[in-house]
Enzyme design. Sequence first.
Site, mmCIF file in Angstrom:
data_model
loop_
_atom_site.group_PDB
_atom_site.id
_atom_site.type_symbol
_atom_site.label_atom_id
_atom_site.label_comp_id
_atom_site.label_asym_id
_atom_site.label_seq_id
_atom_site.Cartn_x
_atom_site.Cartn_y
_atom_site.Cartn_z
ATOM 1 N N HIS A 1 -14.821 -22.949 -6.242
ATOM 2 C CA HIS A 1 -15.604 -22.103 -7.144
ATOM 3 C C HIS A 1 -15.729 -22.846 -8.467
ATOM 4 C CE1 HIS A 1 -16.802 -18.706 -9.613
ATOM 5 N NE2 HIS A 1 -16.936 -17.967 -8.537
ATOM 6 N N ARG B 1 -22.243 -15.765 -15.339
ATOM 7 C CA ARG B 1 -23.511 -16.494 -15.363
ATOM 8 C C ARG B 1 -24.663 -15.568 -14.979
ATOM 9 N NH1 ARG B 1 -22.091 -20.619 -11.309
ATOM 10 N NH2 ARG B 1 -20.098 -19.506 -11.140
#
Lengths: 247, 602
Positions: B236, B256
Amino acid sequence: MSEATFTIRRGGRDGGEMVAYQTRVTEGMVVLDAVHQIQAESAPDLACRWNCKAGKCGSCSAEINGKPKLMCMTRLDTIDITQPVTIEPMRAFPPTKDLIADISWNYEVKKRIKKFKPRPPDAADGTWRMQQSDVDRVQEFRKCIECYLCQDVCHVLRDHVKHDEFIGPRFLVYSAALEMHPLDTENRVDELKDEFGIGYCNITKCCTKVCPEHITITDNAIIPLKERVVDEFYDPLKRLVRLFRRK
Amino acid sequence: MVEYQTYEHDVLVIGAGGAGLRAAIEASAAGVSVGLICKSLLGKAHTVMAEGGMAAAMGHNDDRDNWKVHFSDTMRGGQYVNNWRMAELHAKEAPDRVRELEGWGAVFDRTKDGRINQRNFGGHRYPRLAHVGDRTGLELIRTLQDHGIHQGIDVHMEVTVISLLKDGDRVVGVFAYEREHGRFRVFKAKAVILATGGVGRAYKITSNSWEGTGDGHALAYHAGAELIDMEFIQFHPTGMVWPPSVRGILVTEGVRGEGGILRNSEGKRFMFDDIPANYKEQTADNEEEGWRYVAGDKNARRPPELLTRDHVARCINREVKAGRGSPHGGVYLDIAWIKEKLPNAAEHIKRKLPSMYHQFMQLANLDITTTPMEVGPTTHYIMGGIRVDADTQASTLPGLYAAGECASGINGANRLGGNSLSDLIVFGKRAGEYAAQFAKENRHGSIDSTLIESEARRALEPFDREAGENPFVIQNDLQDMMQKLVGIVRLEDEMKEALDGLDKLKERTAKSSVTGNIDFNPGWHTALDLRNLLTVSEAITRSAIERKESRGGQFRDDYPDKDPAFAKFNVAVKEVDGQMQISHEAIPEMPAELKAVIEEMG
């Protein structure tokens, strides 16, 4: 880098003793890191529960210097490590081994609370419509990670051992989340009064103070439930109506 | 004679995260008796850590979304080595599985018209993730748990499975121990479902809890089942990097999705520099368009921070290696900047990302509403796992099923964020349904008691040895080695070195010993987990050596490009006479109608 002493309860169900361990302390460490370091260095059989190490699963509840906390979220730079730091299991439940408490009672209590019962769907495709403002309150309660620190600190359980008569703050929050769920049609007010002992809570708010998810347990969950009980059973007009209904 | 208690269930589910719980609920609803084994306590499984949401093409926030777009996004993200049938089923069934959760009491965030709200995530063309702030995993597990406890499922908490028991080829039960007193248990079952999650603890920097030791992968492998795609590990892109004790803890992609941007130490938004060709058309080429996408403009393309995880992780790795990293070896993830765009940005961030706010405040003394976070890649998820039939989730062994992270196929070479939670409920349900059907059609098998004796002796060996190594030390060394030699960037020589290293670690494990008694003894538990970790580490390494190309979660510095020849098969491993055997499983031809969907979606 410095050294610190951690005094940890060791022992099983029948009794234990506090044992001191020394380990080094580095920047940003939390209490759970210290326990893991001690396991790796000198006490591989030291028992503790943990999973996420990020305050999301509620497994590593313990009493640090006597205060109920999550070990994974308690930074060593927030406590005095010039003195030995004590770590003990939660005291409102029987000890199992070392830092582990037998919290199985909580699982039994939850089963006794009536499950979610939604109203029929609002739309033909089987879905419902709810506004964000309608679910805000319930979402606060559903943040609960079931660490049971609120149960641990509650004097009704901890000091008065009313586990048979009182379900504790966690399950009052759980009941509130169901009772205030916009879709729920079940009624749990009878048992809150009679079986679940909501009257025992005298709103000292200790549970709210220890909640790692910052749920306003007393003000937002317990007091409104108490009001529902009062409305249902102690409103003079309603009492009168009930009296006649019974006849 | 070893002492043990025996339990009998029609269907036995191992693992009580999202997939295991969903499987148990389905099997129970089918009218068979169900046992559910949890390694920890009920409700604590790693699913609680999932933050961003579950992907389902309900089209609430953009009505252009449908299963076809979701299917083609998933295949594109997986670089077309996915099991296309699983990707199809997943895209078609996820919306119903999510709506069903609402009927069981889940409370998702809402749209203005009162429906389930959906958010943007990497690799998804439209806002698709049903979510609850940044604690969606907790909502999922609690909803399934609170529904499941009224279904008559027998829950066995703090029990760990040591091995699967077979009658001929068929899996007919498991051998296990309970933690509190270390007592052995035998579970007889007509069908067994593995739902044990991932393998993150094979690596030093990981978002996974102690439970992620590849138990299901290793149990299935040692029983003779096939594993595929084990080389595909998802790093990740955004784990915490500072302070050291929290290194690896997940920072949700939702940051994000809500407008967070990545910058290097020079202040440059480096993700614009490297947009893969097959995503160029879908990706914004300037900052303004990126923000418009996040803010909900349907004509804007998504910002490059929302490219797939494999790509973003490699870009971060590149920036750090090139000397443009943050002080503690990461890059900057900035959500605070949105105050330039939103009047009440701080409140908005706290509302959409509450646990990120608290996580950084409490663990790193950092306020994400004012200050950029330092982040770097962390081992998060394994795309590979037990090879299963797409429709039934049956493994290659009769009576054995698998669902969730420990099963393989849907994700191909790289998983899209949000596809994991939906995978759990779609295929958890299917596993439960078909395992129940198998249980109805078959009687209990017979269990060989000599096997139980030998398994028990093997499990207790660490107590018999004296003055051996502490298993925690061996586990640390394994994690260091895998991180260094079989990490984000891979090389043949380094991976061969890792195979030698694994041999040595196996020898050390065989000599390790534990102290204290058998009651709740983490040293002993770690010694037993090590066997699984070593097995999956070997499978990862051998598969990664076999795939001589770079694709999704596998990046080879010595073969940096994609090779079309490797798009035609999955790498499989199987135990034959105690040795790990590698083979290639050809990927079946995609049916014309699915090919048409992919072409239609571009």
